[in-house]
Design an enzyme around this catalytic site. Structure first.
Site, PDB file in Angstrom:
ATOM      1  N   ARG A  65     -11.022  -3.345  21.532  1.00 19.68           N
ATOM      2  CA  ARG A  65     -10.063  -4.291  20.944  1.00 19.68           C
ATOM      3  C   ARG A  65      -8.823  -4.329  21.829  1.00 19.68           C
ATOM      4  NH1 ARG A  65      -8.166  -3.283  14.773  1.00 19.68           N
ATOM      5  NH2 ARG A  65      -7.146  -1.482  15.704  1.00 19.68           N
ATOM      6  N   ALA A  91       9.123  -3.668   3.267  1.00 20.28           N
ATOM      7  CA  ALA A  91       8.641  -5.059   3.377  1.00 20.28           C
ATOM      8  C   ALA A  91       8.595  -5.559   4.816  1.00 20.28           C
ATOM      9  CB  ALA A  91       9.545  -5.971   2.554  1.00 20.28           C
ATOM     10  N   ALA A  92       7.417  -5.933   5.270  1.00 16.91           N
ATOM     11  CA  ALA A  92       7.264  -6.496   6.622  1.00 16.91           C
ATOM     12  C   ALA A  92       5.830  -6.966   6.800  1.00 16.91           C
ATOM     13  CB  ALA A  92       7.571  -5.445   7.689  1.00 16.91           C
ATOM     14  N   SER A 117       6.950   2.723  12.816  1.00 10.02           N
ATOM     15  CA  SER A 117       5.531   2.885  13.137  1.00 10.02           C
ATOM     16  C   SER A 117       5.367   3.562  14.484  1.00 10.02           C
ATOM     17  CB  SER A 117       4.919   1.477  13.189  1.00 10.02           C
ATOM     18  OG  SER A 117       3.696   1.508  13.875  1.00 10.02           O
ATOM     19  N   TYR A 132       4.334  -6.788  16.774  1.00  7.05           N
ATOM     20  CA  TYR A 132       4.570  -6.012  15.541  1.00  7.05           C
ATOM     21  C   TYR A 132       5.386  -4.751  15.862  1.00  7.05           C
ATOM     22  CZ  TYR A 132       3.707  -2.495  12.004  1.00  7.05           C
ATOM     23  OH  TYR A 132       3.888  -1.496  11.089  1.00  7.05           O
ATOM     24  N   LYS A 181       9.502  -3.400  14.993  1.00  7.29           N
ATOM     25  CA  LYS A 181       9.931  -2.090  14.469  1.00  7.29           C
ATOM     26  C   LYS A 181      10.952  -1.453  15.417  1.00  7.29           C
ATOM     27  CE  LYS A 181       7.355  -2.121  10.800  1.00  7.29           C
ATOM     28  NZ  LYS A 181       7.951  -2.185   9.463  1.00  7.29           N
ATOM     29  N   TYR A 201       0.826  -1.221   0.000  1.00  6.76           N
ATOM     30  CA  TYR A 201       0.000   0.000   0.000  1.00  6.76           C
ATOM     31  C   TYR A 201       0.861   1.272   0.000  1.00  6.76           C
ATOM     32  CZ  TYR A 201      -3.213   3.455   2.135  1.00  6.76           C
ATOM     33  OH  TYR A 201      -3.936   4.570   2.444  1.00  6.76           O
TER      34      TYR A 201
HETATM   35  N1  UDP Z   1     -11.435   0.320  14.645  1.00  9.61           N
HETATM   36  C1  UDP Z   1     -12.757  -0.013  14.863  1.00  9.61           C
HETATM   37  N2  UDP Z   1     -13.318  -1.010  14.115  1.00  9.61           N
HETATM   38  C2  UDP Z   1     -12.621  -1.674  13.140  1.00  9.61           C
HETATM   39  C3  UDP Z   1     -11.284  -1.312  12.925  1.00  9.61           C
HETATM   40  C4  UDP Z   1     -10.712  -0.315  13.690  1.00  9.61           C
HETATM   41  O1  UDP Z   1     -13.420   0.556  15.736  1.00  9.61           O
HETATM   42  O2  UDP Z   1     -13.178  -2.583  12.508  1.00  9.61           O
HETATM   43  C5  UDP Z   1     -10.827   1.389  15.454  1.00  9.61           C
HETATM   44  C6  UDP Z   1      -9.643   0.918  16.274  1.00  9.61           C
HETATM   45  O3  UDP Z   1     -10.085   0.460  17.534  1.00  9.61           O
HETATM   46  C7  UDP Z   1      -8.799   2.182  16.372  1.00  9.61           C
HETATM   47  C8  UDP Z   1      -9.106   2.933  15.075  1.00  9.61           C
HETATM   48  O4  UDP Z   1     -10.325   2.369  14.583  1.00  9.61           O
HETATM   49  O5  UDP Z   1      -9.238   2.978  17.446  1.00  9.61           O
HETATM   50  C9  UDP Z   1      -8.037   2.777  14.020  1.00  9.61           C
HETATM   51  O6  UDP Z   1      -7.768   1.397  13.883  1.00  9.61           O
HETATM   52  P1  UDP Z   1      -6.932   0.813  12.667  1.00  9.61           P
HETATM   53  O7  UDP Z   1      -6.935  -0.684  12.801  1.00  9.61           O
HETATM   54  O8  UDP Z   1      -7.422   1.387  11.387  1.00  9.61           O
HETATM   55  O9  UDP Z   1      -5.473   1.389  12.899  1.00  9.61           O
HETATM   56  P2  UDP Z   1      -4.501   1.294  14.192  1.00  9.61           P
HETATM   57  O10 UDP Z   1      -4.643   2.611  14.892  1.00  9.61           O
HETATM   58  O11 UDP Z   1      -4.910   0.121  15.018  1.00  9.61           O
HETATM   59  O12 UDP Z   1      -3.154   1.136  13.578  1.00  9.61           O
END
Ligand code: UDP
Length: 325
Positions: free
Chosen positions: A282, A76-77, A119, A143, A147, A10
């Site tokens: 999450r 790449a990762a 990151s 992950y 990094k 991407y």
């Molecule tokens: N998020 C969400 N539902 C999803 C995917 C992501 O609510 O299906 C939320 C996630 O909890 C975070 C934000 O969206 O607060 C950005 O998440 P993403 O996975 O896009 O990027 P991250 O910040 O984890 O790298």
């Protein structure tokens, strides 16, 4: 010659197009990608695409032996945070070994400049906001740890062999350009999943937690347009050519946007409702991540040019044009 590992991914493929648009000669670029997640059709046909895996040292050494590589961008990762919590071996073995094999090849063939895709996940839960580069490095998933470890390894390869690096700590890469969008399989990111609800009537977005201690209860992130990230790579290559010292830089917009606000902007831009339900938090999600990008402005003259509306507009256009439901 510029080697771009992960150049079919991407951010990688946007960067390849961006550099060519700025006048880079496609004959001076080699993309090296195992194509496990990358899309070969996103690499311009004028650029040499070598299918290979960095964990196989012979494959990357061969690229250096056959070409005069004088600079590298290393994308790449493996990059799924959640997967790294269930299969840490995959992340530690591949991301670390791959990076090491690349650095060894650089050392063996006298290549002295590398831009590294790092990151904001190296910070874990930050102690203060906006996050500056002197924040403690304390990742909360494997992950981010890979990094952080590679950033440390880079310091030693600079120290011992004089390989200079710029580590770019991306915040939330998003948006679309050059007819390439954000599309992972499996998809885990907020914006593409929220877009999916517009085109797939069976799909509902799960919003992870609505009880955070933020202005509206939802997680806050710092979204950066992928073309602004591409621009930072161009600037980082120039920075290294002038012989400046190695450095790690945040790439963010300094604007925190909540998950609910993202949904609202998508609804505004598309004119359609986003179906969602608020579910459990999450695991491992920091409440708020917002970058200070003062250092990137000082060192690279970099400032993001595209705001969240442009991010969402470009993403919406791309999803609309690619949807085949
Ligand atoms: N998020 C969400 N539902 C999803 C995917 C992501 O609510 O299906 C939320 C996630 O909890 C975070 C934000 O969206 O607060 C950005 O998440 P993403 O996975 O896009 O990027 P991250 O910040 O984890 O790298």
């Amino acid at each position: 010659m510029l080697l771009i590992t992960g150049g079919a991914g991407y951010i990688g493929s946007h960067t390849v197009h961006y550099l060519i648009n700025l006048g880079y000669n496609p004959n001076d670029i080699i993309v090296f990608d195992n194509l496990q997640y990358g899309h070969p059709e996103n690499v311009p046909a004028t650029v040499t695409l070598i299918r290979g895996d960095l964990t196989n040292r012979a494959e990357i050494e061969e690229v250096f032996s056959a070409n005069a590589i004088d600079e590298v961008i290393h994308f790449a990762a493996y990059a799924y945070v959640g997967e790294s919590m269930t299969n840490p071996y995959k992340y530690f073995s591949s991301n670390i070994t791959g990076g090491l094999n690349l650095l060894e090849a650089m050392k063996d063939y006298g290549c002295k400049r590398i831009v590294f895709s790092s990151s904001c996940s190296v910070y874990g839960i930050p102690k203060k906001l906006p996050i500056t580069e002197d924040e403690e490095i304390n990742p909360i998933n494997p992950y981010g740890e890979t990094k952080a470890i590679l950033e440390k390894i880079l310091r030693w390869y600079d120290n011992i062999f004089g390989i200079k690096y710029v580590s770019l700590r991306y915040f939330n890469a998003s948006g679309a350009g050059f007819d390439i969008g954000e599309s992972h399989d499996p998809e885990t990111h907020l914006i593409p999943l929220a877009m999916r609800t517009l085109f797939d009537s069976r799909y509902k977005l799960q919003v992870f937690g609505g009880d955070y201690h933020t202005r509206d209860g939802f997680c806050i992130r710092d979204y950066v347009h992928v073309l602004d990230l591409a621009d930072a790579h161009f600037r980082a290559l120039n920075y290294l050519r002038t012989g400046d010292q190695s450095i790690a830089l945040n790439l963010g917009s300094e604007q925190g946007i909540s998950v609910r606000e993202i949904i609202g902007i998508i609804e505004q831009v598309s004119g359609k409702p986003v179906r969602f339900e608020v579910t459990e938090r999450r695991m491992g999600d920091p409440q708020e991540l917002v970058a200070s990008s003062i250092l990137a402005a000082d060192c690279l003259g970099w400032k993001p040019q595209r705001d969240i509306y442009e991010i969402i507009k470009s993403a919406y256009q791309w999803h609309k044009s690619t949807y085949r439901g």
